[in-house]
Scaffold this active site. Sequence first.
Site, PDB file in Angstrom:
ATOM      1  N   GLU A 165      -4.355   9.601   1.177  1.00 12.05           N
ATOM      2  CA  GLU A 165      -3.879   9.383  -0.180  1.00 12.05           C
ATOM      3  C   GLU A 165      -4.966   9.919  -1.112  1.00 12.05           C
ATOM      4  OE1 GLU A 165      -3.001   5.354  -1.368  1.00 12.05           O
ATOM      5  OE2 GLU A 165      -2.387   6.043  -3.359  1.00 12.05           O
ATOM      6  N   ARG A 194     -10.244   2.071  13.942  1.00 12.36           N
ATOM      7  CA  ARG A 194     -10.907   2.781  12.858  1.00 12.36           C
ATOM      8  C   ARG A 194     -12.411   2.788  13.102  1.00 12.36           C
ATOM      9  NH1 ARG A 194      -8.879   1.643   8.179  1.00 12.36           N
ATOM     10  NH2 ARG A 194     -10.591   1.453   6.750  1.00 12.36           N
ATOM     11  N   LYS A 213     -12.038   2.801   0.430  1.00 15.36           N
ATOM     12  CA  LYS A 213     -12.054   3.586  -0.804  1.00 15.36           C
ATOM     13  C   LYS A 213     -12.113   2.698  -2.042  1.00 15.36           C
ATOM     14  CE  LYS A 213      -8.711   6.335   0.544  1.00 15.36           C
ATOM     15  NZ  LYS A 213      -7.654   7.347   0.552  1.00 15.36           N
TER      16      LYS A 213
HETATM   17  P1  ATP Z   1      -9.448   3.298   2.849  1.00 17.74           P
HETATM   18  O1  ATP Z   1      -9.357   1.994   3.581  1.00 17.74           O
HETATM   19  O2  ATP Z   1     -10.805   3.871   2.790  1.00 17.74           O
HETATM   20  O3  ATP Z   1      -8.756   3.295   1.524  1.00 17.74           O
HETATM   21  P2  ATP Z   1      -7.137   4.496   3.830  1.00 17.74           P
HETATM   22  O4  ATP Z   1      -6.659   4.309   5.204  1.00 17.74           O
HETATM   23  O5  ATP Z   1      -6.407   3.745   2.781  1.00 17.74           O
HETATM   24  O6  ATP Z   1      -8.688   4.273   3.793  1.00 17.74           O
HETATM   25  P3  ATP Z   1      -6.028   7.061   3.610  1.00 17.74           P
HETATM   26  O7  ATP Z   1      -6.289   8.114   2.621  1.00 17.74           O
HETATM   27  O8  ATP Z   1      -4.701   6.419   3.663  1.00 17.74           O
HETATM   28  O9  ATP Z   1      -7.149   5.997   3.396  1.00 17.74           O
HETATM   29  O10 ATP Z   1      -6.429   7.563   5.064  1.00 17.74           O
HETATM   30  C1  ATP Z   1      -6.028   8.779   5.599  1.00 17.74           C
HETATM   31  C2  ATP Z   1      -6.094   8.704   7.101  1.00 17.74           C
HETATM   32  O11 ATP Z   1      -7.410   8.393   7.533  1.00 17.74           O
HETATM   33  C3  ATP Z   1      -5.197   7.618   7.646  1.00 17.74           C
HETATM   34  O12 ATP Z   1      -4.488   8.142   8.745  1.00 17.74           O
HETATM   35  C4  ATP Z   1      -6.122   6.543   8.069  1.00 17.74           C
HETATM   36  O13 ATP Z   1      -5.633   5.848   9.158  1.00 17.74           O
HETATM   37  C5  ATP Z   1      -7.393   7.321   8.417  1.00 17.74           C
HETATM   38  N1  ATP Z   1      -8.571   6.484   8.227  1.00 17.74           N
HETATM   39  C6  ATP Z   1      -8.925   5.826   7.108  1.00 17.74           C
HETATM   40  N2  ATP Z   1     -10.047   5.115   7.304  1.00 17.74           N
HETATM   41  C7  ATP Z   1     -10.426   5.339   8.584  1.00 17.74           C
HETATM   42  C8  ATP Z   1     -11.495   4.891   9.409  1.00 17.74           C
HETATM   43  N3  ATP Z   1     -12.437   4.076   8.932  1.00 17.74           N
HETATM   44  N4  ATP Z   1     -11.572   5.331  10.677  1.00 17.74           N
HETATM   45  C9  ATP Z   1     -10.641   6.170  11.161  1.00 17.74           C
HETATM   46  N5  ATP Z   1      -9.604   6.634  10.450  1.00 17.74           N
HETATM   47  C10 ATP Z   1      -9.480   6.228   9.177  1.00 17.74           C
END
Ligand code: ATP
Length: 561
Positions: A35, A260, A270
Site C-alpha cells: 500500500e 513476517r 509503517k
Molecule cells: P506495515 O505493518 O509496515 O504497515 P503492511 O503489511 O501494512 O506493513 P503493505 O504495504 O501492505 O504493508 O505490505 C506489502 C507486503 O509486504 C505485504 O504482502 C505484506 O505481507 C509484506 N510485509 C509487510 N511487512 C512485512 C514484514 N515485516 N515481513 C515480511 N513481509 C512483510
Amino acid sequence: MTQEIPHRDFVRNLVADDVASGRFGRQICTRFPPEPNGFPHIGHAKSICLNFGIASEFGGKVNLRFDDTNPSTEDVRYVEAIKRDIQWLGFQWDNEFYASDYFEQLYEFAIRLIAKGKAYVDSETEDEIRLHRGTVTQAGTPSRYRDRSPAENLDLLARMKAGEFPDGAHVLRAKIDLAHPNMIMRDPLLIRIRHAHHYRRGEAWCIYPLYDYAHGLSDAIEGITHSLCTLEFKDNKDIYDWLIREVGFERPPEQTEFARLVLDYTVVSKRKLLRLVTEGRVSGWDDPRLHTLSGIRRRGVTPEAIREFCETVGVARKEARTELAAYEHAVRNDLNMRVPRVLCVTNPLKVVITNYPEATTEEFDAPYYPHDVPKTGSRTVPFSHELYVERDDFMENPPKKFFRLSPGREVRLRYGYFITCQEAVKNAAGEVIELHCTYDPATRGGNAPDGRKVQGTIHWVSARHALDCELRLYDRLFTIPDPEAGPDGQDFLSVLNPESLVVVQGAKIEPSAGNDAPGTRYQFERTGYFISDEIDSKPGALVFNRTVTLRDSWEKEKAKA
Ligand code: ATP
Ligand code: MG
C-alpha cells in the site's frame, strides 16, 4: 526412484509441486502488493526477495501491484519510493499495476454478487454493524436490511456510486453467514462511501473497496498463482477464496502465509515509522537509524547484504524475532569483502615526533585491502612531524593488558614506524593535550631489524595533511528489543535510545578520502564501516555515517551495566 530435490523453504516446495503438476495451467505469477502509504522497510525486503526470487527461480512473472484503495493515506511519493527501493534491491517487476485501476471491474463484480444474492447494501451504522456481528462464542444477528431485494440493492449501489449519499450512509456487504466461526466471514464489508480525493483517480470515485474485497480479486484479475502474504492474513483466507469463487474465476490463486520479519531494537510498522517521521523523532524516512530501505541505504548497507540477510533469515510458518546481531553480521560480512580500508581518527590527540624534521613529509604505500580480500588497489599515506592518534589509544597509567601508548611504551603506527611515547604534555587542568614521541627510522615498513616486537598497532593521520570531517555515529533506535509491543503498555516512543545518534565534529581522516564521491564506503581501521553521506557530504565538509561497528560492542556494554 528419482531423487527429490529439496527446495530451501516450504513456499518453494509448494510452488515446485504446482509447477510439476501444472496445477494452474499457466506460468506461475507472484506479486508484491504494497500500500503506498509509507516507505518500504526491511520487512518488505523479505517479501520482495521471496516474491521476486520465486518468480525468477521458477520461470514465472512478478507483478508490482500498488494496493491503493484507501484514499486518505496514499501518495505518489510513496509509489516512487517503493519502486526505487525494489530496484535498488536488484529486482525488476514484469508488470506495474494499481488496484485503483480495477475500481470499474470491482464495481462490476459487486453487481454480479448482488444479482446472485451474495451481497447486499446495509444501511446500519458502523457501530450497529459491529455490535450485530456477535462474538467468538456468540453468533451475530442479521441486519434489518439483509433481505433487501437484488433490485433495491442494485439501485442503492448505483446511487452510492453516483454520490447521492454521505460517508457512512450505506455499505455493501457480502451475504455469507452471521454464525460463521471465522468472524471475518460474518457478512464482511466490501465497499464503503468515502468522499475523498484519491492520488491517482482524483474525484472519479466516492465509493472505495475494502482491503479484503480488493486484494483477492486483484490477484484473480491478474492471474496470480501464488499469493504470498504474512501470517496476520491467515483469517482472511476464507473471504479471499469465497470472493474469487463467487465472482467466478477458474483456477484461482492460492494464498499462502509466511512469518513476517521482525527485527529487534527497531520498528517495522509503517504507522509507527510514520509517527517517528511526522513527530520529528528522526530526520525523515531516510534517517539512517530507521530500517526503512532508504534509511538502510543512506547508512551504507548494500543491497547484496540485505538479500543475503533475507536469505539467512529464511521463510518459515512460525513467527520469530530476528536478533540485530544477525543483521549486523550480514552487513559486516558483506562490507568486509568489498570496501577499502582507510585511517580516520575519531577523537584526535596530537602527537609530536620530536626527532622527525619539521619540514619533511614522506609517504607510505598502503594497500586498501588485506591479503584475504580478492581486490587490489592502494594509495599513499603521508607522514610528518605532527600526527593525530586516537585519544583512547593513550593511557597515562595503563592496566597490564593495555598495549597502546603510555609513557615509555613503544607501538607501531599502521603502515609506518614504531614510535615511543616520551612525555605527555598537560594543560593547567591536568589534561593531556599532546604527546611527545620519538620514532625509530629503522622501523619503516613496520618491522624492527633487531627483531624486537611491539604488541600494539594503532591508526593515525598526519596533522598537516588530514582532513576535518563530521562523523555520525548511529546506534540502535530503541533501548529494548521489542519496542513495538510497548514497554509495559507505554508508548513505544518512551523507549527511544537517546544515544542513537552521536555527532562527532573535528574527526581527522587521511587525505585520500577527500575527493571521493558522496556515497563511497570505507572501513575506518579499528573503528567501523562508514559511508560518506549522499546528501550532506561535500568536498571540504566531509560527513560520514557509521554503518556498523567492527564488532558487536552493545552486548559487552549491556553485560557491564
Ligand atoms: P506495515 O505493518 O509496515 O504497515 P503492511 O503489511 O501494512 O506493513 P503493505 O504495504 O501492505 O504493508 O505490505 C506489502 C507486503 O509486504 C505485504 O504482502 C505484506 O505481507 C509484506 N510485509 C509487510 N511487512 C512485512 C514484514 N515485516 N515481513 C515480511 N513481509 C512483510
Ligand atoms: Mg498491510
